[in-house]
Design a protein around this motif. Sequence first.
Motif, PDB file in Angstrom:
ATOM      1  N   MET A   1       0.558  -1.627  -0.025  1.00  0.00           N
ATOM      2  CA  MET A   1       0.519   0.518  -0.190  1.00  0.00           C
ATOM      3  C   MET A   1       1.139   1.264  -0.220  1.00  0.00           C
ATOM      4  SD  MET A   1      -3.151   0.628   0.716  1.00  0.00           S
ATOM      5  CE  MET A   1      -4.451  -0.549   0.877  1.00  0.00           C
ATOM      6  N   GLY A   2       0.763   1.705  -1.035  1.00  0.00           N
ATOM      7  CA  GLY A   2       1.887   3.691  -1.012  1.00  0.00           C
ATOM      8  C   GLY A   2       1.160   4.396   0.079  1.00  0.00           C
ATOM      9  N   ASN A   3       1.697   4.976   0.581  1.00  0.00           N
ATOM     10  CA  ASN A   3       2.078   6.392   1.387  1.00  0.00           C
ATOM     11  C   ASN A   3       0.618   7.623   1.361  1.00  0.00           C
ATOM     12  OD1 ASN A   3       3.670   4.824   3.119  1.00  0.00           O
ATOM     13  ND2 ASN A   3       5.066   6.395   2.493  1.00  0.00           N
ATOM     14  N   GLY A   4       0.756   8.275   0.311  1.00  0.00           N
ATOM     15  CA  GLY A   4      -0.773   9.322   0.183  1.00  0.00           C
ATOM     16  C   GLY A   4      -1.911   8.772  -0.155  1.00  0.00           C
ATOM     17  N   ARG A  17     -17.170   2.618  -8.722  1.00  0.00           N
ATOM     18  CA  ARG A  17     -16.145   1.784  -9.059  1.00  0.00           C
ATOM     19  C   ARG A  17     -14.364   2.594  -9.069  1.00  0.00           C
ATOM     20  NH1 ARG A  17     -14.366  -2.737  -9.598  1.00  0.00           N
ATOM     21  NH2 ARG A  17     -14.191  -4.075 -11.674  1.00  0.00           N
ATOM     22  N   TRP A  18     -14.415   3.855  -8.683  1.00  0.00           N
ATOM     23  CA  TRP A  18     -13.069   3.923  -9.161  1.00  0.00           C
ATOM     24  C   TRP A  18     -12.721   4.068  -7.584  1.00  0.00           C
ATOM     25  CZ3 TRP A  18     -10.488   6.304 -13.307  1.00  0.00           C
ATOM     26  CH2 TRP A  18     -11.121   6.745 -14.348  1.00  0.00           C
ATOM     27  N   HIS A  19     -13.635   3.752  -7.078  1.00  0.00           N
ATOM     28  CA  HIS A  19     -13.188   3.948  -5.629  1.00  0.00           C
ATOM     29  C   HIS A  19     -12.365   2.768  -4.889  1.00  0.00           C
ATOM     30  CE1 HIS A  19     -13.199   3.828  -1.040  1.00  0.00           C
ATOM     31  NE2 HIS A  19     -13.710   4.805  -0.514  1.00  0.00           N
ATOM     32  N   GLN A  20     -13.559   0.927  -6.137  1.00  0.00           N
ATOM     33  CA  GLN A  20     -12.883   0.642  -5.023  1.00  0.00           C
ATOM     34  C   GLN A  20     -11.253  -0.384  -5.831  1.00  0.00           C
ATOM     35  OE1 GLN A  20     -16.071  -1.892  -7.476  1.00  0.00           O
ATOM     36  NE2 GLN A  20     -17.100  -2.541  -5.783  1.00  0.00           N
ATOM     37  N   LEU A  21     -11.413   0.541  -7.560  1.00  0.00           N
ATOM     38  CA  LEU A  21     -10.004  -0.114  -7.930  1.00  0.00           C
ATOM     39  C   LEU A  21      -9.068   0.855  -7.642  1.00  0.00           C
ATOM     40  CD1 LEU A  21     -12.195  -0.280 -11.690  1.00  0.00           C
ATOM     41  CD2 LEU A  21     -10.490  -1.817  -9.431  1.00  0.00           C
ATOM     42  N   LEU A  22      -8.936   1.844  -6.864  1.00  0.00           N
ATOM     43  CA  LEU A  22      -8.144   2.696  -6.532  1.00  0.00           C
ATOM     44  C   LEU A  22      -7.920   2.377  -4.955  1.00  0.00           C
ATOM     45  CD1 LEU A  22      -9.488   5.889  -7.301  1.00  0.00           C
ATOM     46  CD2 LEU A  22      -7.052   5.390  -7.939  1.00  0.00           C
ATOM     47  N   SER A  23      -8.799   1.012  -4.378  1.00  0.00           N
ATOM     48  CA  SER A  23      -8.591   1.392  -3.077  1.00  0.00           C
ATOM     49  C   SER A  23      -8.000  -0.193  -2.657  1.00  0.00           C
ATOM     50  CB  SER A  23      -9.925   0.863  -2.163  1.00  0.00           C
ATOM     51  OG  SER A  23     -10.692   2.075  -2.010  1.00  0.00           O
ATOM     52  N   ARG A  24      -7.607  -0.700  -3.656  1.00  0.00           N
ATOM     53  CA  ARG A  24      -6.457  -1.927  -4.048  1.00  0.00           C
ATOM     54  C   ARG A  24      -4.889  -1.323  -3.147  1.00  0.00           C
ATOM     55  NH1 ARG A  24      -9.014  -5.288  -9.038  1.00  0.00           N
ATOM     56  NH2 ARG A  24     -11.170  -5.463  -8.731  1.00  0.00           N
ATOM     57  N   SER A  25      -4.708  -0.634  -3.936  1.00  0.00           N
ATOM     58  CA  SER A  25      -4.145  -0.050  -3.057  1.00  0.00           C
ATOM     59  C   SER A  25      -3.304   1.527  -2.866  1.00  0.00           C
ATOM     60  CB  SER A  25      -2.072  -0.054  -4.645  1.00  0.00           C
ATOM     61  OG  SER A  25      -2.952   0.069  -5.406  1.00  0.00           O
ATOM     62  N   ARG A  26      -4.292   2.042  -2.313  1.00  0.00           N
ATOM     63  CA  ARG A  26      -3.889   2.997  -2.208  1.00  0.00           C
ATOM     64  C   ARG A  26      -5.057   3.555  -0.819  1.00  0.00           C
ATOM     65  NH1 ARG A  26       0.410   6.870  -2.559  1.00  0.00           N
ATOM     66  NH2 ARG A  26       1.228   4.748  -4.121  1.00  0.00           N
ATOM     67  N   THR A  27      -4.859   4.246  -0.143  1.00  0.00           N
ATOM     68  CA  THR A  27      -5.854   4.460   1.245  1.00  0.00           C
ATOM     69  C   THR A  27      -7.086   6.094   0.513  1.00  0.00           C
ATOM     70  OG1 THR A  27      -4.923   3.936   2.977  1.00  0.00           O
ATOM     71  CG2 THR A  27      -7.190   5.180   3.194  1.00  0.00           C
ATOM     72  N   ASP A 282     -12.879   4.235 -18.236  1.00  0.00           N
ATOM     73  CA  ASP A 282     -13.265   2.797 -17.851  1.00  0.00           C
ATOM     74  C   ASP A 282     -12.751   3.177 -16.925  1.00  0.00           C
ATOM     75  OD1 ASP A 282     -13.456   0.438 -16.823  1.00  0.00           O
ATOM     76  OD2 ASP A 282     -13.893  -0.635 -19.170  1.00  0.00           O
ATOM     77  N   PRO A 283     -12.609   2.467 -15.977  1.00  0.00           N
ATOM     78  CA  PRO A 283     -12.133   2.507 -14.409  1.00  0.00           C
ATOM     79  C   PRO A 283     -11.475   1.682 -14.199  1.00  0.00           C
ATOM     80  CG  PRO A 283     -14.664   1.907 -13.601  1.00  0.00           C
ATOM     81  CD  PRO A 283     -14.558   2.784 -15.517  1.00  0.00           C
ATOM     82  N   VAL A 284     -11.694   0.392 -14.937  1.00  0.00           N
ATOM     83  CA  VAL A 284     -10.420  -0.824 -14.654  1.00  0.00           C
ATOM     84  C   VAL A 284      -8.961  -0.601 -15.998  1.00  0.00           C
ATOM     85  CG1 VAL A 284     -11.042  -3.105 -16.455  1.00  0.00           C
ATOM     86  CG2 VAL A 284     -12.945  -2.376 -14.891  1.00  0.00           C
ATOM     87  N   HIS A 285      -9.342   0.944 -16.609  1.00  0.00           N
ATOM     88  CA  HIS A 285      -8.765   0.846 -17.850  1.00  0.00           C
ATOM     89  C   HIS A 285      -7.707   2.069 -18.145  1.00  0.00           C
ATOM     90  CE1 HIS A 285      -8.693  -2.282 -21.185  1.00  0.00           C
ATOM     91  NE2 HIS A 285     -10.363  -1.773 -20.735  1.00  0.00           N
ATOM     92  N   LEU A 286      -8.293   3.228 -16.037  1.00  0.00           N
ATOM     93  CA  LEU A 286      -7.773   3.614 -16.435  1.00  0.00           C
ATOM     94  C   LEU A 286      -7.294   4.120 -15.158  1.00  0.00           C
ATOM     95  CD1 LEU A 286     -10.346   6.502 -17.890  1.00  0.00           C
ATOM     96  CD2 LEU A 286      -8.094   5.284 -18.654  1.00  0.00           C
ATOM     97  N   VAL A 287      -7.697   2.847 -13.667  1.00  0.00           N
ATOM     98  CA  VAL A 287      -7.436   3.349 -12.782  1.00  0.00           C
ATOM     99  C   VAL A 287      -5.605   3.023 -12.745  1.00  0.00           C
ATOM    100  CG1 VAL A 287      -7.668   2.603 -10.803  1.00  0.00           C
ATOM    101  CG2 VAL A 287      -9.879   3.517 -11.070  1.00  0.00           C
ATOM    102  N   PRO A 288      -6.096   1.225 -12.849  1.00  0.00           N
ATOM    103  CA  PRO A 288      -4.045   0.483 -13.136  1.00  0.00           C
ATOM    104  C   PRO A 288      -2.553   2.412 -13.074  1.00  0.00           C
ATOM    105  CG  PRO A 288      -5.366  -1.128 -13.742  1.00  0.00           C
ATOM    106  CD  PRO A 288      -5.776   0.544 -14.143  1.00  0.00           C
ATOM    107  N   MET A 294       1.569   6.984  -9.804  1.00  0.00           N
ATOM    108  CA  MET A 294       1.556   7.871  -8.412  1.00  0.00           C
ATOM    109  C   MET A 294       3.171   6.816  -7.093  1.00  0.00           C
ATOM    110  SD  MET A 294      -2.344   6.836  -6.742  1.00  0.00           S
ATOM    111  CE  MET A 294      -3.563   8.357  -7.966  1.00  0.00           C
ATOM    112  N   ASP A 295       3.139   5.358  -7.985  1.00  0.00           N
ATOM    113  CA  ASP A 295       3.961   4.915  -7.565  1.00  0.00           C
ATOM    114  C   ASP A 295       5.105   5.530  -8.536  1.00  0.00           C
ATOM    115  OD1 ASP A 295       2.336   3.182  -6.104  1.00  0.00           O
ATOM    116  OD2 ASP A 295       2.590   1.284  -7.416  1.00  0.00           O
ATOM    117  N   ALA A 296       5.558   5.471  -9.161  1.00  0.00           N
ATOM    118  CA  ALA A 296       6.226   6.394 -10.015  1.00  0.00           C
ATOM    119  C   ALA A 296       6.835   7.304  -9.791  1.00  0.00           C
ATOM    120  CB  ALA A 296       6.308   6.370 -11.650  1.00  0.00           C
ATOM    121  N   PHE A 297       6.083   8.005  -9.314  1.00  0.00           N
ATOM    122  CA  PHE A 297       5.831   9.498  -8.704  1.00  0.00           C
ATOM    123  C   PHE A 297       7.128   9.888  -7.422  1.00  0.00           C
ATOM    124  CE2 PHE A 297       5.171  12.851  -5.879  1.00  0.00           C
ATOM    125  CZ  PHE A 297       5.299  14.107  -6.764  1.00  0.00           C
ATOM    126  N   GLU A 298       6.489   8.502  -6.846  1.00  0.00           N
ATOM    127  CA  GLU A 298       6.644   8.439  -5.347  1.00  0.00           C
ATOM    128  C   GLU A 298       8.806   7.977  -5.316  1.00  0.00           C
ATOM    129  OE1 GLU A 298       4.389   6.500  -3.125  1.00  0.00           O
ATOM    130  OE2 GLU A 298       2.720   7.996  -2.838  1.00  0.00           O
TER     131      GLU A 298
END
Length: 313
Positions: A1-4, A17-27, A282-288, A294-298
């Motif tokens: 899980m990333g920090n930010g 759906r965006w919430h669900q998919l983003l929540s897989r690796s971020r709060t 489509d969040p399935v394609h756009l969230v990853p 975010m990870d790359a930025f960190e």
Amino acid sequence: MGNGRVLISCQEFNPRRWHQLLSRSRTVVLEPDGARDPSVEYAVVWKHRPGALSKLPNLKIIFSVGAGVDHIFADPDLPDVPIVRVVADNLTQYMTEYVVWRVLDHHRQGMAYRAQQARRTWHEPPQPPADAIHVGIMGFGTLGRAAAKALLALGFKVNGWSRSPRSAEGVNTFHGADGLDAFLGATDILVSLLPLTPATRGIIDYALLGKLNRDNALGGAFLINAGRGRLQKSADIVRALDDGLIKEASLDVFETEPLPKTSPLWAHPKVFVTPHAAATSDPVHLVPPMLAQMDAFERGETLRNLVDREAGY
Ligand code: NDP
Ligand code: OXD
């Protein structure tokens, strides 16, 4: 899980759906709880409330849910952080399909055939070949270039118009205000894929439509707008249709959305309306890719698909 943490700030759109998919690796936090959260570093937005991002002391990046970012610049209290827009094969494919669909429908006289069918009329009008038709793509960016490739493959002649000089194999390109009239004069079917900026607002008006080439194999000019509604003046489009400056129009975007029930565009026999559906996000394609950025930025890497604040897109 990333920090930010990530704040989702959206209007006119259900972010479940965006919430669900983003929540897989971020709060992920939502308004109003997240609106002042000092651990929020990223905002994922669609038409956020003006000022909604200004109370986040550690905001690092704004991610647009769409390719267009005019909804972000509508905020006078926009924090001065990088803005990342959507560039994704899935969205590009949707838009290419929409443009090809509408160009072919105008080219193959779909409106005339539908009217004939309603009258049970059996009649085959002359059908010009694709290579007799010049499609002009106004806004020759990520989406415009992809649509151009597909149209070229079908045999259409393609023109492109952009702000700065661009080249693409097989495409006759024009740029800037100085190149606009020549571009329009060489175009039978105009496809608008421009972003909405101070320079493009209201650009599709009666005068512009009058500059399209009407003396062509289809016996008139056509408009397809899938960029943004405020690029166009709807009253001018209706007048241009009624005066014969253009024969038909396909409109996916409108000055006011949803298109008011009272709009004359709904019932106009020469207008084809879709509800801002040309290329859905489509969040399935756009969230990853968002999470990857975010990870790359960190990790200290450079962000991709950044918006140029000065240009407004
Ligand atoms: P890009 O930023 O990749 O391309 C924009 C193009 O417009 C570029 O060629 C740019 O020129 C040109 N442009 C911008 N300003 C001007 C100007 N003043 N004069 C001439 N040309 C100009 O964007 P995309 O292709 O990814 O997306 C385009 C737009 O499509 C989005 O902004 C959005 O509004 C709309 N859209 C609509 C959707 C729908 O469902 N209806 C879905 C997705 C997007 P240059 O190449 O010189 O930078
Ligand atoms: C976009 C849109 O900008 O959906 O992506 O309009």
